[in-house]
Design a protein around this motif. Structure first.
Motif, PDB file in Angstrom:
ATOM      1  N   SER A 156      10.779  -6.657   4.978  1.00 45.99           N
ATOM      2  CA  SER A 156      12.013  -6.796   5.746  1.00 45.99           C
ATOM      3  C   SER A 156      11.788  -7.550   7.045  1.00 45.99           C
ATOM      4  CB  SER A 156      12.585  -5.410   6.059  1.00 45.99           C
ATOM      5  OG  SER A 156      11.771  -4.749   7.026  1.00 45.99           O
ATOM      6  N   THR A 157      12.839  -7.606   7.861  1.00 46.57           N
ATOM      7  CA  THR A 157      12.770  -8.216   9.186  1.00 46.57           C
ATOM      8  C   THR A 157      12.130  -7.282  10.207  1.00 46.57           C
ATOM      9  OG1 THR A 157      15.000  -7.407   9.658  1.00 46.57           O
ATOM     10  CG2 THR A 157      14.813  -9.627   8.755  1.00 46.57           C
ATOM     11  N   ASN A 158      11.791  -6.091   9.789  1.00 47.64           N
ATOM     12  CA  ASN A 158      11.108  -5.134  10.656  1.00 47.64           C
ATOM     13  C   ASN A 158       9.602  -5.389  10.534  1.00 47.64           C
ATOM     14  OD1 ASN A 158       9.788  -2.751  11.637  1.00 47.64           O
ATOM     15  ND2 ASN A 158      11.710  -1.628  11.425  1.00 47.64           N
ATOM     16  N   LEU A 159       9.022  -6.009  11.562  1.00 47.66           N
ATOM     17  CA  LEU A 159       7.615  -6.405  11.488  1.00 47.66           C
ATOM     18  C   LEU A 159       6.692  -5.218  11.290  1.00 47.66           C
ATOM     19  CD1 LEU A 159       7.178  -9.174  14.240  1.00 47.66           C
ATOM     20  CD2 LEU A 159       7.912  -9.399  11.863  1.00 47.66           C
ATOM     21  N   GLY A 160       6.916  -4.168  12.072  1.00 41.51           N
ATOM     22  CA  GLY A 160       6.034  -3.010  11.993  1.00 41.51           C
ATOM     23  C   GLY A 160       6.178  -2.248  10.699  1.00 41.51           C
ATOM     24  N   ARG A 161       7.422  -2.054  10.228  1.00 40.04           N
ATOM     25  CA  ARG A 161       7.614  -1.298   8.999  1.00 40.04           C
ATOM     26  C   ARG A 161       7.038  -2.029   7.794  1.00 40.04           C
ATOM     27  NH1 ARG A 161      11.050   2.937   7.750  1.00 40.04           N
ATOM     28  NH2 ARG A 161      12.525   2.536   9.442  1.00 40.04           N
ATOM     29  N   THR A 162       7.111  -3.365   7.780  1.00 43.04           N
ATOM     30  CA  THR A 162       6.526  -4.106   6.664  1.00 43.04           C
ATOM     31  C   THR A 162       5.012  -3.890   6.600  1.00 43.04           C
ATOM     32  OG1 THR A 162       8.265  -5.786   6.703  1.00 43.04           O
ATOM     33  CG2 THR A 162       6.178  -6.405   5.686  1.00 43.04           C
ATOM     34  N   ILE A 163       4.350  -3.940   7.749  1.00 46.76           N
ATOM     35  CA  ILE A 163       2.905  -3.667   7.762  1.00 46.76           C
ATOM     36  C   ILE A 163       2.639  -2.234   7.324  1.00 46.76           C
ATOM     37  CG2 ILE A 163       0.895  -3.338   9.260  1.00 46.76           C
ATOM     38  CD1 ILE A 163       1.587  -5.818  10.718  1.00 46.76           C
ATOM     39  N   GLU A 164       3.421  -1.295   7.840  1.00 47.25           N
ATOM     40  CA  GLU A 164       3.248   0.108   7.462  1.00 47.25           C
ATOM     41  C   GLU A 164       3.415   0.283   5.955  1.00 47.25           C
ATOM     42  OE1 GLU A 164       5.180   4.193   9.097  1.00 47.25           O
ATOM     43  OE2 GLU A 164       6.572   2.846   8.050  1.00 47.25           O
ATOM     44  N   SER A 165       4.428  -0.368   5.366  1.00 43.64           N
ATOM     45  CA  SER A 165       4.717  -0.197   3.950  1.00 43.64           C
ATOM     46  C   SER A 165       3.621  -0.780   3.070  1.00 43.64           C
ATOM     47  CB  SER A 165       6.059  -0.851   3.613  1.00 43.64           C
ATOM     48  OG  SER A 165       7.114  -0.235   4.318  1.00 43.64           O
ATOM     49  N   VAL A 166       3.149  -1.979   3.419  1.00 41.46           N
ATOM     50  CA  VAL A 166       2.071  -2.575   2.618  1.00 41.46           C
ATOM     51  C   VAL A 166       0.786  -1.771   2.780  1.00 41.46           C
ATOM     52  CG1 VAL A 166       0.662  -4.622   2.248  1.00 41.46           C
ATOM     53  CG2 VAL A 166       3.103  -4.872   2.716  1.00 41.46           C
ATOM     54  N   ARG A 167       0.519  -1.330   3.992  1.00 45.17           N
ATOM     55  CA  ARG A 167      -0.675  -0.506   4.208  1.00 45.17           C
ATOM     56  C   ARG A 167      -0.555   0.813   3.436  1.00 45.17           C
ATOM     57  NH1 ARG A 167      -2.343   3.498   7.871  1.00 45.17           N
ATOM     58  NH2 ARG A 167      -4.622   3.552   8.112  1.00 45.17           N
ATOM     59  N   GLN A 168       0.640   1.397   3.418  1.00 45.81           N
ATOM     60  CA  GLN A 168       0.840   2.616   2.641  1.00 45.81           C
ATOM     61  C   GLN A 168       0.584   2.356   1.163  1.00 45.81           C
ATOM     62  OE1 GLN A 168       4.890   4.143   2.251  1.00 45.81           O
ATOM     63  NE2 GLN A 168       4.138   6.248   2.353  1.00 45.81           N
ATOM     64  N   ALA A 169       1.092   1.230   0.647  1.00 40.19           N
ATOM     65  CA  ALA A 169       0.876   0.898  -0.761  1.00 40.19           C
ATOM     66  C   ALA A 169      -0.609   0.751  -1.070  1.00 40.19           C
ATOM     67  CB  ALA A 169       1.613  -0.397  -1.103  1.00 40.19           C
ATOM     68  N   VAL A 170      -1.341   0.114  -0.160  1.00 38.31           N
ATOM     69  CA  VAL A 170      -2.786  -0.064  -0.354  1.00 38.31           C
ATOM     70  C   VAL A 170      -3.496   1.289  -0.336  1.00 38.31           C
ATOM     71  CG1 VAL A 170      -4.893  -1.020   0.661  1.00 38.31           C
ATOM     72  CG2 VAL A 170      -2.821  -2.414   0.537  1.00 38.31           C
ATOM     73  N   CYS A 171      -3.161   2.108   0.643  1.00 37.90           N
ATOM     74  CA  CYS A 171      -3.818   3.423   0.755  1.00 37.90           C
ATOM     75  C   CYS A 171      -3.471   4.324  -0.425  1.00 37.90           C
ATOM     76  CB  CYS A 171      -3.441   4.084   2.074  1.00 37.90           C
ATOM     77  SG  CYS A 171      -4.147   3.276   3.525  1.00 37.90           S
ATOM     78  N   ASP A 172      -2.223   4.262  -0.889  1.00 40.85           N
ATOM     79  CA  ASP A 172      -1.823   5.052  -2.060  1.00 40.85           C
ATOM     80  C   ASP A 172      -2.616   4.608  -3.287  1.00 40.85           C
ATOM     81  OD1 ASP A 172       0.074   6.304  -0.470  1.00 40.85           O
ATOM     82  OD2 ASP A 172       1.749   5.102  -1.226  1.00 40.85           O
ATOM     83  N   GLY A 173      -2.732   3.291  -3.465  1.00 39.21           N
ATOM     84  CA  GLY A 173      -3.490   2.779  -4.600  1.00 39.21           C
ATOM     85  C   GLY A 173      -4.947   3.172  -4.538  1.00 39.21           C
ATOM     86  N   ARG A 174      -5.522   3.116  -3.362  1.00 38.14           N
ATOM     87  CA  ARG A 174      -6.933   3.484  -3.222  1.00 38.14           C
ATOM     88  C   ARG A 174      -7.136   4.985  -3.469  1.00 38.14           C
ATOM     89  NH1 ARG A 174     -10.016   1.080   1.816  1.00 38.14           N
ATOM     90  NH2 ARG A 174     -11.731   1.786   0.471  1.00 38.14           N
TER      91      ARG A 174
END
Length: 331
Positions: A156-174
């Motif tokens: 999204s246009t929310n810079l921080g939330r996009t980083i949080e969401s991708v990082r969450q996806a990475v951590c969930d996958g790991r």
């Protein structure tokens, strides 16, 4: 004539994908990306993101409870170690398609705004001795935000939330991969599609448990994909009123796979790219830049380029060629 029709088909498919997407205002929301840090401007955000892009621990799995996995009726669920303010998003769901063998596992990361998992792909691999885990990325499927028409919190246009969401996806996958290892799987691979290929690529770069990564429709810079891609015009319209592309590249630097090429090029990781020459969502130059970077870092990725578009990769005969190539690679 055929390729003109194919391009028009991709364009119609892209228009359908725009339904429900709204242009929203730019938000910094730095605390989501960098908790407890006092960041108040785009410049400060970019400076902090520059540090995170070279921080080898940024995508490390937080200290959480690895005992809370539940398995029932071909599903695995567990608590995300990156909590958000959407309760539904904090429980991770993965659909399991079993195989006769318990040696190999494949974790699949779907594309942005996917409406459903793909049982055909899961069945295709499970019949070849690979147990498939189709994980729900943040704000998708069972993790959707109530009332949302699409996964607007993932990208999204929310810079921080996009980083949080991708990082969450990475951590969930790991976290899922670590559990699979404890369950006895000897070879664990990841497969990502479009936005899912960024997540799968980041996981492969940072997790030595991953032996193979097959990345469909992948590119290097997520910022450039959003700025130039057909599927993210509404995001760019909001962002370009507030910042330049050079700023966005820095702000989302931690998510840029080109910043992780040396880890992706590690000798014990096999990499495959399946790309579309007529892609208007992830432009071919973004994929080429990543592949050049990998080769420059000593990597030897397997690359298949097909003369189709981003969406038409899922049509016959292209999906058959892609599936056979992925099967050969993962098997």
């Amino acid at each position: 004539m055929y390729y003109s029709w194919l391009d028009r088909w991709d364009e119609r498919r892209a228009r359908r994908g725009e339904e429900g997407k709204e242009t929203t205002g730019f938000i910094l929301d730095a605390d989501r990306a960098f908790p407890s840090e006092k960041i108040k401007s785009v410049g400060e955000f970019c400076a902090r993101a520059d540090q995170a892009a070279t921080d080898l621990t940024f995508f490390d799995v937080p200290h959480g409870d690895d005992e809370g996995f539940e398995t029932k009726d071909h599903w695995v669920t567990f608590q995300s170690d990156v909590p958000t303010d959407v309760a539904e998003n904090n429980i991770v769901w993965a659909k399991v398609t079993g195989s006769a063998s318990f040696d190999r596992a494949l974790v699949i990361f779907h594309h942005w705004n996917a409406r459903a998992r793909n049982p055909q792909i899961a069945s295709f691999f499970s019949k070849r001795g690979i147990t498939v885990f189709e994980i729900a990325m943040p704000y998708h499927f069972e993790r959707s935000r109530p009332g949302s028409a699409h996964a607007d919190y993932m990208l999204s246009t929310n810079l921080g939330r996009t980083i949080e969401s991708v990082r969450q996806a990475v951590c969930d996958g790991r976290k899922l991969i670590r559990w699979l290892r404890s369950e006895g799987y000897q070879e664990i691979s990841v497969l990502g599609m479009s936005l899912g290929s960024w997540v799968a690529g980041l996981i492969a770069a940072h997790d030595a448990n991953v032996a193979k990564a097959s990345l469909f429709l992948a590119g290097g810079s997520l910022a450039d994909m959003v700025w130039t891609g057909r599927a993210t015009r509404s995001i760019r319209e909001s962002l370009e009123a507030e910042l330049e592309l050079t700023d966005l590249r820095r702000a989302w630097g931690p998510l840029n796979l080109e910043n992780h090429v040396f880890r992706l090029a590690r000798p014990d990781l096999d990499l495959q790219f399946i790309l579309a020459k007529r892609d208007k969502v992830v432009l071919p130059k973004l994929s080429e830049g990543l592949i050049r970077g990998l080769r420059g870092a000593g990597g030897q990725p397997q690359v298949l380029k097909m003369n189709c578009g981003h969406y038409s990769l899922g049509k016959l005969p292209y999906i058959i060629f892609a599936g056979l190539k992925a099967r050969e690679f993962l098997s």
